[in-house]
Design an enzyme around this catalytic site. Structure first.
Site, PDB file in Angstrom:
ATOM      1  N   TYR A 265       0.789  -1.179  -0.209  1.00  0.00           N
ATOM      2  CA  TYR A 265      -0.204   0.112   0.137  1.00  0.00           C
ATOM      3  C   TYR A 265       0.941   1.223  -0.053  1.00  0.00           C
ATOM      4  CZ  TYR A 265      -3.921  -3.083   1.301  1.00  0.00           C
ATOM      5  OH  TYR A 265      -4.792  -4.065   1.568  1.00  0.00           O
TER       6      TYR A 265
ATOM      7  N   SER B   3     -13.398  -5.315   1.925  1.00  0.00           N
ATOM      8  CA  SER B   3     -14.339  -4.707   0.972  1.00  0.00           C
ATOM      9  C   SER B   3     -15.681  -5.054   1.331  1.00  0.00           C
ATOM     10  CB  SER B   3     -14.208  -5.062  -0.420  1.00  0.00           C
ATOM     11  OG  SER B   3     -12.713  -4.313  -1.019  1.00  0.00           O
ATOM     12  N   PRO B   4     -16.117  -4.932   2.666  1.00  0.00           N
ATOM     13  CA  PRO B   4     -17.334  -5.319   2.767  1.00  0.00           C
ATOM     14  C   PRO B   4     -18.596  -4.619   2.302  1.00  0.00           C
ATOM     15  CG  PRO B   4     -16.261  -4.499   4.811  1.00  0.00           C
ATOM     16  CD  PRO B   4     -15.383  -4.603   3.595  1.00  0.00           C
ATOM     17  N   LEU B   5     -18.325  -3.381   1.936  1.00  0.00           N
ATOM     18  CA  LEU B   5     -19.311  -2.374   1.384  1.00  0.00           C
ATOM     19  C   LEU B   5     -19.058  -2.550  -0.273  1.00  0.00           C
ATOM     20  CD1 LEU B   5     -19.028   0.528   3.859  1.00  0.00           C
ATOM     21  CD2 LEU B   5     -20.720  -1.367   3.626  1.00  0.00           C
TER      22      LEU B   5
ATOM     23  N   ARG C 200     -16.448  -1.898  -2.197  1.00  0.00           N
ATOM     24  CA  ARG C 200     -15.510  -0.937  -2.532  1.00  0.00           C
ATOM     25  C   ARG C 200     -16.322   0.514  -2.533  1.00  0.00           C
ATOM     26  NH1 ARG C 200     -13.749  -5.399  -4.877  1.00  0.00           N
ATOM     27  NH2 ARG C 200     -11.484  -6.064  -4.369  1.00  0.00           N
ATOM     28  N   GLY C 201     -17.307   0.642  -1.553  1.00  0.00           N
ATOM     29  CA  GLY C 201     -18.027   1.929  -1.678  1.00  0.00           C
ATOM     30  C   GLY C 201     -19.326   1.660  -2.221  1.00  0.00           C
ATOM     31  N   PHE C 202     -19.502   0.894  -3.298  1.00  0.00           N
ATOM     32  CA  PHE C 202     -20.780   0.768  -4.168  1.00  0.00           C
ATOM     33  C   PHE C 202     -22.087   0.510  -3.114  1.00  0.00           C
ATOM     34  CE2 PHE C 202     -23.922  -1.831  -6.498  1.00  0.00           C
ATOM     35  CZ  PHE C 202     -24.068  -0.804  -7.489  1.00  0.00           C
TER      36      PHE C 202
ATOM     37  N   SER D 235     -22.930   1.549  -0.519  1.00  0.00           N
ATOM     38  CA  SER D 235     -23.536   2.850   0.145  1.00  0.00           C
ATOM     39  C   SER D 235     -24.534   3.354  -0.612  1.00  0.00           C
ATOM     40  CB  SER D 235     -22.077   3.474   0.445  1.00  0.00           C
ATOM     41  OG  SER D 235     -21.742   4.265  -0.551  1.00  0.00           O
TER      42      SER D 235
END
Length: 332
Positions: free
Chosen positions: A59, A206-208, A210-212, A214
């Site tokens: 990272y 990435s439990p969301l 990758r933001g999608f 939301s």
């Protein structure tokens, strides 16, 4: 925002908050970063009991570990520091190869310890399985690091059932980090059952989505020029993202009925998958962190959970979760 600290979970010998914090976006991948806010977010996470901090050597080409090290300085006893190694990343992409040979394991650990500024790593993961080197060699070297006190627990990422069994026969595997969310559910077929049979905690990244999930991302044009979702993730392409919006819209609508946010509902669904599941949603902002942490306190009925799954059926997702090159490194 609740003022209650998170309940705890177990990862091997480690006690961690029921939800952790993914730190990938604090150094790169999701556009411009502000270090002061990232450090404040990590410290707020510790205050709330989200003690599992997840980073990796690649990272920011090491900058991510250095940032986490600065954030936990003076707070080390409160943090469970997890980092990963194994991906060879010479350039700006997500990685060109994987290495798991014993020499590389030892060298990677020493480099991560130096960048983090700590004397041990709490949870040390192999980021991807090296198909050219037996996992027995990799885990054997990690076990030597544990015996020397340089790491506390061993983890694998994106490993399949057969690999998990082979690795666990060499040394106890404390955690499997793998993608798991409402729109990435392939591990439910065999991987979850294997982990539970062997006593391996599940750490979904990435439990969301990758933001999608939301509901905030409506088009690829919203993403910054340097955001890797624009070039590395098929689900965010101009062809697939518009078709996937129906899933996000249904989740947002259901969340409104339950008086929570879509992100909270997606995370709460994961928390209800079992006490051995510790999601690590990533964020660079304290406000989003606090919203995410509140999800661990939501209680959903069976009817609620069924409605969530009906809103985001996995067979209605358009696009693979990684591009073709990256999927080659996923062991199933």
């Amino acid at each position: 925002m609740t003022l209650t600290r998170l309940p705890t979970r177990r990862i091997g010998s480690l006690t961690v908050g029921a939800q952790g914090l993914g730190c990938l976006g604090m150094s790169e991948f999701y556009g411009a970063t502000v270090e002061t806010e990232s450090i404040a977010t990590i410290r707020r996470a510790l205050d709330l009991g989200a003690t599992l901090l997840d980073t990796a050597d690649v990272y920011g080409h090491g900058a991510g570990e250095e940032l986490v090290g600065r954030a936990v300085a003076g707070r080390r006893e409160r943090a469970i520091v997890a980092t990963k190694f194994g991906v060879v990343r010479p350039g700006p992409g997500v990685g060109a190869a994987v290495r798991g040979d014993a020499r590389y394991v030892r060298r990677s650990c020493e480099a991560s310890l130096r960048r983090l500024g700590v004397d041990h790593i709490d949870l040390f993961y192999l980021t991807r399985v090296d198909t050219e080197v037996g996992v027995e060699e990799t885990v054997g070297a990690m076990a030597e690091l544990a015996a020397a006190g340089k790491i506390r627990e061993i983890g694998l990422c994106e490993a399949g059932p057969d690999t998990l069994r082979r690795a666990h026969a060499v040394a106890p595997i404390a955690a499997l980090q793998t993608e798991w969310s409402l729109w990435s559910r392939d591990i439910e077929h065999r991987v979850v059952g294997t982990c539970r049979e062997l006593g391996i905690a599940l750490v979904p990244y990435s439990p969301l989505g990758r933001g999608f999930l939301s509901g905030a991302i409506r088009s690829p044009e919203q993403l910054e020029e340097g955001d890797f979702r624009r070039f590395g993730l098929p689900r965010f392409t101009p062809d697939n993202l518009p078709r996937n919006l129906a899933l996000a819209d249904r989740l947002v609508e259901l969340a409104g009925e339950l008086r929570v946010t879509a992100a909270q509902l997606a995370l709460a669904w994961l928390h209800h998958r079992g006490p051995d599941v510790i999601p690590i949603p990533g964020t660079r902002h304290r406000a989003h962190l606090e919203e995410n942490v509140d999800a661990a306190f939501l209680s959903l009925t069976r009817a609620d959970l069924a409605a969530v799954e009906a809103a985001v059926p996995p067979d209605e997702v358009y696009g693979e979760r990684w591009n073709e090159q990256s999927m080659r490194f996923v062991d199933r």
